[in-house]
Design a protein around this motif. Structure first.
Motif, short mmCIF file in Angstrom:
data_model
loop_
_atom_site.label_atom_id
_atom_site.label_comp_id
_atom_site.label_asym_id
_atom_site.label_seq_id
_atom_site.Cartn_x
_atom_site.Cartn_y
_atom_site.Cartn_z
N VAL A 193 -2.13 2.93 -5.21
CA VAL A 193 -2.21 1.47 -5.11
C VAL A 193 -3.67 1.10 -4.80
O VAL A 193 -4.45 1.95 -4.37
N THR A 194 -4.00 -0.13 -5.05
CA THR A 194 -5.34 -0.62 -4.70
C THR A 194 -5.18 -1.65 -3.58
O THR A 194 -4.61 -2.71 -3.78
N TYR A 195 -5.63 -1.29 -2.40
CA TYR A 195 -5.47 -2.18 -1.26
C TYR A 195 -6.44 -3.36 -1.34
O TYR A 195 -7.62 -3.18 -1.64
N ALA A 196 -5.93 -4.53 -1.07
CA ALA A 196 -6.76 -5.73 -1.13
C ALA A 196 -7.85 -5.72 -0.05
O ALA A 196 -8.94 -6.26 -0.24
N ASP A 197 -7.55 -5.08 1.10
CA ASP A 197 -8.54 -5.07 2.18
C ASP A 197 -9.56 -3.95 2.04
O ASP A 197 -10.35 -3.71 2.94
N GLY A 198 -9.52 -3.25 0.92
CA GLY A 198 -10.54 -2.25 0.66
C GLY A 198 -10.30 -0.90 1.33
O GLY A 198 -11.11 0.01 1.19
N THR A 199 -9.19 -0.75 2.07
CA THR A 199 -8.88 0.53 2.69
C THR A 199 -8.69 1.58 1.60
O THR A 199 -7.99 1.32 0.62
N PRO A 200 -9.36 2.75 1.73
CA PRO A 200 -9.17 3.78 0.71
C PRO A 200 -7.72 4.25 0.68
O PRO A 200 -7.14 4.55 1.72
N ALA A 201 -7.13 4.26 -0.52
CA ALA A 201 -5.70 4.57 -0.65
C ALA A 201 -5.49 6.07 -0.80
O ALA A 201 -5.12 6.56 -1.86
N SER A 202 -5.73 6.80 0.30
CA SER A 202 -5.42 8.23 0.28
C SER A 202 -3.92 8.39 0.47
O SER A 202 -3.23 7.47 0.90
N VAL A 203 -3.40 9.58 0.15
CA VAL A 203 -1.96 9.83 0.31
C VAL A 203 -1.56 9.64 1.77
O VAL A 203 -0.56 8.97 2.07
N ASN A 204 -2.35 10.20 2.68
CA ASN A 204 -2.03 10.07 4.10
C ASN A 204 -2.04 8.61 4.56
O ASN A 204 -1.19 8.17 5.32
N GLN A 205 -3.03 7.86 4.06
CA GLN A 205 -3.12 6.44 4.44
C GLN A 205 -1.91 5.66 3.93
O GLN A 205 -1.30 4.89 4.68
N MET A 206 -1.55 5.87 2.69
CA MET A 206 -0.41 5.14 2.11
C MET A 206 0.88 5.54 2.82
O MET A 206 1.74 4.69 3.09
N ALA A 207 0.99 6.84 3.13
CA ALA A 207 2.21 7.30 3.82
C ALA A 207 2.31 6.64 5.18
O ALA A 207 3.36 6.13 5.59
N LYS A 208 1.19 6.60 5.90
CA LYS A 208 1.18 6.01 7.22
C LYS A 208 1.52 4.52 7.16
O LYS A 208 2.30 4.01 7.97
N ASP A 209 0.96 3.84 6.16
CA ASP A 209 1.22 2.40 6.01
C ASP A 209 2.67 2.12 5.68
O ASP A 209 3.30 1.24 6.27
#
Lengths: 256, 422
Positions: A193-209
């Motif tokens: 995904v492409t986050y609107a707030d510019g957060t890098p969309a790593s697998v770990n980041q997306m999973a956490k979110d």
């Protein structure tokens, strides 16, 4: 003597309750790595930015197969979206309904609608998913031992199967799933995904979110519950002290 | 006037009612001036705590029933509606769900109190038996209640427990079919369980009333386990014990609230958040913690009928405890040997609880059998035999006098100090 017995009874009750509770969590699962969650602990609240990013992940990835049976679009105000944003999100979905003429029709969604289900029913889901039924996610954090840590571990626990393991057709290796064979293909990949707030969309980041979002959907009352709880527990603790003082006063004239 | 109760209340309205229906006089007699031993410790809070918890359970239960749908296709969803859409529905449900655990917690401590201080002995045998009836009805009610959310553990727990009756020879299978109202746990089962879950708490109120009525005939036991000798040994229930019970109640509610607000699913099983599915058996079917020791006894016997009999026997045994205990002394304070065996019984129950939560394999099988053996040995052998062998410590002369060391003579002029309140 009495003090000893009181202590022993309290200790026994405590040990008993602690000893029986975690026993249920054991099983075939691997030990789950502990994550630090914004909503953990007695004062924890949902990280709004993470939950909103998590909704984006659910909306763009998970919702293709998994429904949120018990949730409504209006629940999204709980992760900090405005009523207008929620109405826009709902309106972007096409909801099947019955028209005034009694004929089936599609209409734009309303905040009061349940999240749109990806399949008409379980059989349709199985037919489309090689026989597997993607579980409803509206209680997933409560419905799995290990809760948020488990779902996070599952989402990030894909790897190549060990060479000595015979995988069934269409199954994927995941070290945290019971039996290690899961029908779900790895749902997250770098930049999915492409986050609107510019957060890098790593697998770990997306999973956490997405786990933060699902934790909110599983227990939308969490923040209200904890806030009320602090006041109520403090009230009873204070009342215990006051009542004890009154008890001492009442009993002061008794030789005992 | 003939036929009217002579009321001593001065308020004209209360007097008018009391003359015709002396409920105020009764309350005054049973909860106001009721003579209560003056040496209670905080263990004597737990009966009142259980009573309050029962009221909390009934109050929250009625509001849950207003929003619950007892149908297999809607039960799970209706519970989620309570959690999400009903105003403070999550609070009502979490109070009710955790209240069940709290109810058993305080009841088990209350039972331990009775065992430790010999509260079951003459003349309080019937009081104790009524208490065991209360425990049995509580267990049935809790079981029916656990089925209602219609999650996986609800469904499979109901299947396992009702199937216990199939162990009865010849009539077992027809009995199970009759209990189910069909050939599997299904909608008729859920419906009748809901009806019974709503009914039994009111039966419970009736038995609790008898339990309290019997208590007020014999009077309370006390930590010394000796009889009240006179007014110098007692205090009026109000304000001395109303305030002492209030201290425990506030602390209890603080702990209760701690669970409700900060760990509401501590006692719950994750599997019960998955809707019931007759085609998928959960990896572990585990009852709630308060039934685990009995579940462990059931599984420790390598025979289905034997296990069922032992499990029901473990509670049935409690009915005859007043006659199994042969000791002339009530309180464990004066039973230097039995005290340790009772501690062992508590340990055995906790071990059995842990065994019930684990799969019956490895060390758990052995521990389960040892725990089961000790449980029955305690009541059937140790209790009757030890009462005859043990030499109790010297008992105090009365509640208001200290223990007589070495059995010496009474100090002269040890007239009881007048303790009555003006």
């Amino acid at each position: 003597m009495m003090r000893w017995v009181t202590f022993a009874a309290a200790a026994a009750a405590l040990i008993g309750s602690l000893a029986t509770a975690p026993a249920r969590a054991e099983g075939d699962h691997m030990a789950l790595p502990k994550q630090s969650w914004s909503f953990a602990g007695p004062f924890g609240t949902f990280d709004r930015a993470a939950a909103q990013r998590g909704f984006q992940v659910y909306n763009e990835v998970c919702s293709a197969c998994h429904q949120l049976h018990h949730a409504y679009y209006r629940d999204l105000t709980g992760i900090g979206l405005s009523a207008e944003q929620v109405a826009a999100i709902a309106a972007s979905k096409s909801i099947s309904d019955i028209g005034d003429d009694g004929a089936p029709m599609d209409r734009p969604g309303l905040p009061s609608d349940h999240f749109k289900a990806p399949y008409a029913n379980d059989l349709a889901a199985r037919a489309a998913q090689n026989g597997a039924l993607p579980p409803d996610l509206s209680l997933i954090i409560k419905a799995r031992d290990g809760g948020a840590d488990y779902v996070y571990a599952l989402l990030t626990g894909y790897s190549a199967a060990p060479s000595n393991m015979k995988m069934s057709d269409g199954m994927n290796y995941n070290k945290y799933f019971v039996g290690n064979q899961v029908a779900m293909t790895p749902p997250l990949s770098e930049g999915r995904v492409t986050y609107a707030d510019g957060t890098p969309a790593s697998v770990n980041q997306m999973a956490k979110d997405v786990v933060t979002f699902l934790a909110f959907i599983s227990e939308p009352e969490t923040e209200q519950r904890k806030a009320l709880g602090v006041r109520i527990v403090l009230f009873f603790v204070l009342m215990t002290g006051l009542t004890y003082a009154v008890k001492r006063k009442v009993w002061s004239d008794v030789d005992h | 006037m003939a036929g009217l109760h002579k009321s001593e209340f001065t308020n004209p309205v209360i007097n008018w009612v009391d003359s015709r229906l002396p409920i105020f006089t009764m309350m005054q007699k049973e909860y106001g001036v009721f003579p209560t031993p003056k040496n209670f410790n905080y263990f004597w809070n737990f009966g009142a705590l259980a009573m309050v918890t029962l009221m909390i359970m009934i109050a929250t239960g009625i509001f849950l029933a207003m929003n619950y749908t007892a149908h297999t296709s809607m039960a799970f969803d209706s519970v989620q509606r309570i959690m999400r859409d009903v105003n403070y529905g999550w609070l009502i449900r979490y109070v009710h769900a955790n209240g069940a655990s709290m109810f058993f917690l305080v009841t088990y401590v209350h039972i331990f109190r009775g065992l430790y201080y010999g509260s079951y002995k003459a003349p309080r045998e019937l009081l104790w038996i009524l208490g065991v009836v209360i425990l049995l009805i509580m267990m049935a009610t809790a079981f029916f209640g656990y089925v209602l959310p219609w999650g996986q553990m609800s469904y499979w727990g109901a299947t396992v427990i009702t199937n216990l009756f199939s162990a009865i020879p010849v009539v077992g299978e027809p009995i199970v079919t009759w209990l189910w109202g069909g050939f599997s746990v299904a909608n008729p089962t859920l419906n009748r369980f809901f009806a019974l879950h709503y009914l039994l708490p009111f039966v419970l109120i009736g038995i609790v009333f008898l339990h309290v009525a019997a208590l007020h005939v014999t009077g309370s036991n006390n930590p010394l386990g000796i009889d009240v000798k006179g007014p110098q040994d007692t205090l009026p229930f109000h304000p001395y014990y109303t305030i002492k019970d209030s201290v425990g109640l506030c602390l209890f509610l603080a702990i209760f609230a701690g669970f409700v607000f900060f760990a509401p699913n501590f006692f719950g099983a994750a599997d019960n958040e998955i809707p019931a599915n007759p085609l998928v058996t959960p990896a572990e079917i585990v009852p709630e913690w308060y039934l685990l020791p009995f579940y462990a006894i059931l599984r420790s016997v390598p025979s289905k009928l034997g296990g069922v009999l032992m499990m029901f026997g473990s509670i049935g045994l409690l009915f005859v405890v007043p006659w199994l205990d042969t000791s002339p002394v009530r309180s464990c304070k004066f039973r230097p040997v039995y005290r340790w065996f009772l501690a062992l019984l508590v340990i055995a129950c906790i071990v059995l609880g842990m065994v019930g939560a684990h799969r019956p394999e490895g060390i758990w099988v052995l521990l389960g059998r040892l725990g089961t053996i000790y449980y029955f040995l305690h009541f059937l052998v140790i209790l009757p035999v030890l009462g005859k062998l043990e030499r109790p410590l010297p008992l105090p002369e009365s509640i208001s006098k200290p223990v007589l060391r070495g059995g010496g003579p009474l100090p002269s002029g040890a007239a009881a100090k007048p303790m009555e309140k003006a």
